[in-house]
Structures are given as structure tokens and as C-alpha cells.
Design a protein around this motif. Sequence first.
Motif, short mmCIF file in Angstrom:
data_model
loop_
_atom_site.label_atom_id
_atom_site.label_comp_id
_atom_site.label_asym_id
_atom_site.label_seq_id
_atom_site.Cartn_x
_atom_site.Cartn_y
_atom_site.Cartn_z
N GLY A 140 0.84 -1.23 0.01
CA GLY A 140 0.05 -0.12 0.03
C GLY A 140 0.91 1.40 0.05
N ALA A 141 2.00 1.24 -0.37
CA ALA A 141 3.01 2.35 -0.14
C ALA A 141 2.74 3.54 -1.12
N LEU A 142 2.22 3.12 -2.45
CA LEU A 142 1.92 4.16 -3.21
C LEU A 142 0.90 5.10 -2.78
N GLY A 143 -0.31 4.25 -2.39
CA GLY A 143 -1.25 5.03 -2.19
C GLY A 143 -1.21 5.80 -0.87
N LEU A 144 -0.36 5.23 0.08
CA LEU A 144 -0.21 5.85 1.36
C LEU A 144 0.62 6.99 1.05
N ALA A 145 1.59 7.26 0.17
CA ALA A 145 2.67 8.23 0.02
C ALA A 145 1.89 9.36 -0.84
N LEU A 146 1.05 8.90 -1.78
CA LEU A 146 0.41 10.05 -2.66
C LEU A 146 -0.67 10.74 -1.33
N ALA A 147 -1.33 9.98 -0.61
CA ALA A 147 -2.11 10.56 0.04
C ALA A 147 -1.50 11.43 1.04
N THR A 148 -0.34 11.01 1.61
CA THR A 148 0.28 12.04 2.61
C THR A 148 0.77 13.32 1.80
N VAL A 149 1.12 13.08 0.59
CA VAL A 149 1.70 14.38 -0.17
C VAL A 149 0.63 15.12 -0.44
N LEU A 150 -0.61 14.85 -0.75
CA LEU A 150 -1.83 15.51 -0.90
C LEU A 150 -2.34 16.20 0.09
N ALA A 151 -2.25 15.38 1.59
CA ALA A 151 -2.77 15.74 2.52
C ALA A 151 -2.13 16.98 3.16
N ALA A 152 -0.58 17.11 2.88
CA ALA A 152 -0.03 18.35 3.37
C ALA A 152 -0.37 19.53 2.70
N GLU A 153 -1.07 19.41 1.34
CA GLU A 153 -1.54 20.49 0.48
C GLU A 153 -2.86 20.54 0.91
N GLY A 154 -3.61 20.08 2.09
CA GLY A 154 -4.99 20.24 2.24
C GLY A 154 -5.97 19.62 1.46
N ARG A 155 -5.41 18.51 0.73
CA ARG A 155 -6.33 18.05 -0.10
C ARG A 155 -6.62 16.32 0.47
N THR A 156 -7.93 15.98 0.43
CA THR A 156 -8.08 14.67 1.24
C THR A 156 -8.26 13.47 -0.18
N VAL A 157 -7.86 12.48 0.25
CA VAL A 157 -7.92 11.27 -0.79
C VAL A 157 -9.06 10.16 -0.45
N ASP A 158 -9.93 10.05 -1.52
CA ASP A 158 -10.71 8.89 -1.14
C ASP A 158 -9.80 7.46 -1.63
N LEU A 159 -9.26 6.79 -1.02
CA LEU A 159 -8.34 5.90 -1.35
C LEU A 159 -8.99 4.53 -1.16
N SER A 160 -8.68 3.72 -2.21
CA SER A 160 -8.80 2.31 -2.19
C SER A 160 -7.66 1.47 -2.72
#
Length: 271
Positions: free
Chosen positions: A108-128
Amino acid sequence: MVSTGSSDVVAQLRRAGCVFAEEEADLLAIAAAETGSDLEQLVAQRVSGTPLEHLVGWVEFHGLRVGVAPGVFVPRQRTGFLVDEAAALARVQGLDRPVVVDLCCGSGALGLALATVLAAEGRTVDLSAADIEPAAVDCARRNLAPLGAHVYAGDLFDPLPTDLRGRIDILLCNTPYVPTDMIARMPPEARDHEPRRALDGGPDGLDILRRVAAAAPSWLAPCGHLLVEESETQAPVAAAILRQQGLNARITESDEHYATVVIGTAPVGRT
């Protein structure tokens, strides 16, 4: 019992071909102390070829500590470039809550990393996420639990809920892309300890990509993006495969990461 920080441990690791023997010795000593494991046994396993990440239980990926376990594919550092490309696409499209799927997710590393990057920019990811390997599914569920992500067990798109169809903005898919005949030439750490299905991409390394490409257009949102990592030589063929399925394809490369990513984008007015 080998003593912590012992020069003997470093010497054993060097003889086994570990380039960063001192760093590995420290990590193994810490893992032994934290888990109550026997350091000598950990060193012996490492010398025999067991991936360091499987022994210490984590890998650093895109600035994060991502949990891994025996039988789980260890994310490669070069794949951080794919995460960077996905984040850039989310920014360009102004996606504040992108629907993201991490297919062939492994840990799950790719999804986790992308969600973390976008969260730092104020974006929320709907991740599966989804993977066919039971050990990977268990590992990804642990890693992605803090994000509230759903992790599904099954083959490619099969386990995904149907309400994701036509809604995926970013499809991360680190498909196996090693040609079958090349598996035997891989380092023992990968060849002997990671799932064969996470490595073997068929005769030309692109069999799984072909299956993903055939189904992806019906799962992607208009202007949704599929990102896959390939070798430099495979990339033109991979891009052609995506175009054959109606996606607009381009190739991006990073000299810094020694990585090549092929991006397929669903057209706006597709039916």
C-alpha cells in the motif's frame, strides 16, 4: 549472541555483499532490541539473502516508514517518481478530493505516499487498494488503516466495488513488469523472497499491463489517469498498449530516480 554494533556483524554483512553494512548492522540491532529477536539469527537470515526490510519490518519510501512483512513485495525507491507524477496530475486538475485506487498495491506504499503528499496540501484522498496476495492485503490494511482506506483481496479490478466504476481520478498500478526469462537473473532478495506474481510480467513483461489497460477505461473518470512503471525499453510498447484501449498516453522519465512512468489519460468525451 552477537553484540550490538559489533564489528563482527559488520564484517559478516560485508562478506555477504551488503554495501551499507554499518547501517544494516545498526538497523538489525534496533530490530532485535525492539522485538526481542536474537540478533545473531537476524544477521544469519540477512547473510542468507532475506531482505533487510522483511527482517526489520519496514522500508523507507517517499519519506515515510512503510510496514512490510515476509511474502510482501518491497517498494523500490525509484517508484517514488510515480507518486510525484500522480501528485502533479492531481494539482493540475485541481482535485481537492481525488478518488484514488492503488492496484497491485503490495504494502500500500504508493497510495499511502500519495495521500500523505496531498494531505500536506490540504487535499483529502478517497483511497482504495487491492492485491491478489493475502500477505500483501494484510500488510496494506495495517498501513492504510489510519487513512480509512478500503483494501480488497482479489485479481486486479475484480474485488473493487462497482460504485468506483467510471469514478477513478488516479489509478496507481505498479504492475509486475519483469520478463519471465529475466526472473532468474534478479537478486536473490527479490527472486527468492518476494511473491513471483509480484515480479513476473510474462514473456515481454507486459502481460498484466495488457489486462489492466483493457479494463481501465471503464473504471477511470473522464480525464482520469492510469500510471504504471515500466523499464525504459518497455515504455514505448506500454504506451502503444494504452492507446489501443483508447487512452491518451505519454512517457515521463526521471534521471534522478532512474525511473520511467507511462501515463494513460481517459479522454473527456469518451462514451
